[in-house]
Write a protein that holds these residues in place. Structure first.
Motif, PDB file in Angstrom:
ATOM      1  N   PHE A 194     121.609  -0.094 -26.426  1.00 31.75           N
ATOM      2  CA  PHE A 194     120.800   0.239 -25.254  1.00 31.75           C
ATOM      3  C   PHE A 194     119.531  -0.593 -25.215  1.00 31.75           C
ATOM      4  CE2 PHE A 194     117.319   2.498 -23.226  1.00 31.75           C
ATOM      5  CZ  PHE A 194     117.821   2.588 -21.934  1.00 31.75           C
ATOM      6  N   ASP A 230     118.532  -3.029 -22.199  1.00 29.91           N
ATOM      7  CA  ASP A 230     117.284  -2.828 -21.477  1.00 29.91           C
ATOM      8  C   ASP A 230     116.406  -4.079 -21.552  1.00 29.91           C
ATOM      9  OD1 ASP A 230     115.655  -0.706 -20.040  1.00 29.91           O
ATOM     10  OD2 ASP A 230     114.239  -1.302 -21.603  1.00 29.91           O
ATOM     11  N   SER A 231     116.351  -4.697 -22.710  1.00 25.50           N
ATOM     12  CA  SER A 231     115.572  -5.933 -22.871  1.00 25.50           C
ATOM     13  C   SER A 231     116.121  -7.055 -22.000  1.00 25.50           C
ATOM     14  CB  SER A 231     115.556  -6.381 -24.335  1.00 25.50           C
ATOM     15  OG  SER A 231     114.812  -5.475 -25.102  1.00 25.50           O
ATOM     16  N   CYS A 249     110.325   7.350 -16.654  1.00 21.11           N
ATOM     17  CA  CYS A 249     110.566   6.113 -15.896  1.00 21.11           C
ATOM     18  C   CYS A 249     109.406   5.813 -14.962  1.00 21.11           C
ATOM     19  CB  CYS A 249     111.859   6.219 -15.091  1.00 21.11           C
ATOM     20  SG  CYS A 249     113.338   6.311 -16.122  1.00 21.11           S
ATOM     21  N   HIS A 271     107.534   2.365 -15.629  1.00 16.41           N
ATOM     22  CA  HIS A 271     107.788   1.305 -14.663  1.00 16.41           C
ATOM     23  C   HIS A 271     106.654   1.122 -13.661  1.00 16.41           C
ATOM     24  CE1 HIS A 271     111.599   0.280 -16.342  1.00 16.41           C
ATOM     25  NE2 HIS A 271     111.953   1.560 -16.340  1.00 16.41           N
TER      26      HIS A 271
END
Length: 113
Positions: free
Chosen positions: A28, A32-33, A64, A68
């Motif tokens: 994961f 994600d990276s 999130c 974000h």
């Protein structure tokens, strides 16, 4: 939300993933990276972060939204862009309600009478 959200302490629970499912956690993290790597993508990072923010607002994920929104600003997003991303998410959620309302009419059988 504030009753259970702790930006610092909550991250310590990642230790459970590290202990129980380290392979999945690593996969994961790599995924994600790759999605959020700064360069080498067709969509600039600022817009990927704004998309992620809108999705976070839509799914109502405080983690999130926290991450974000900050990442979008670091990537150059303005408050106006954050606001528009929030409105996009709001419009999509409202549109989903509208569309699923039509499905309720279809599935209810009431229109057949």
């Amino acid at each position: 939300m504030a009753d259970y959200f702790d930006r610092t302490a909550d991250k310590t629970f990642t230790a459970v993933y590290k202990k129980e499912t380290p392979d999945i956690l690593a996969a994961f993290a790599a995924f994600d990276s790759a999605v959020f790597q700064p360069e080498g993508r067709e969509i600039p990072l600022k817009y990927r972060e704004l998309i992620a923010l809108a999705v976070g607002i839509t799914t109502q994920c405080v983690y999130c939204i926290d991450a974000h929104s900050q990442n979008a600003v670091k990537a150059g997003a303005s408050e106006g862009e954050l606001a528009e991303a929030a409105w996009v998410a709001t419009a999509i959620r409202a549109g989903g309600g509208y569309a699923h309302g039509r499905l309720a009419f279809k599935l209810s059988g009431a229109h057949e009478h």
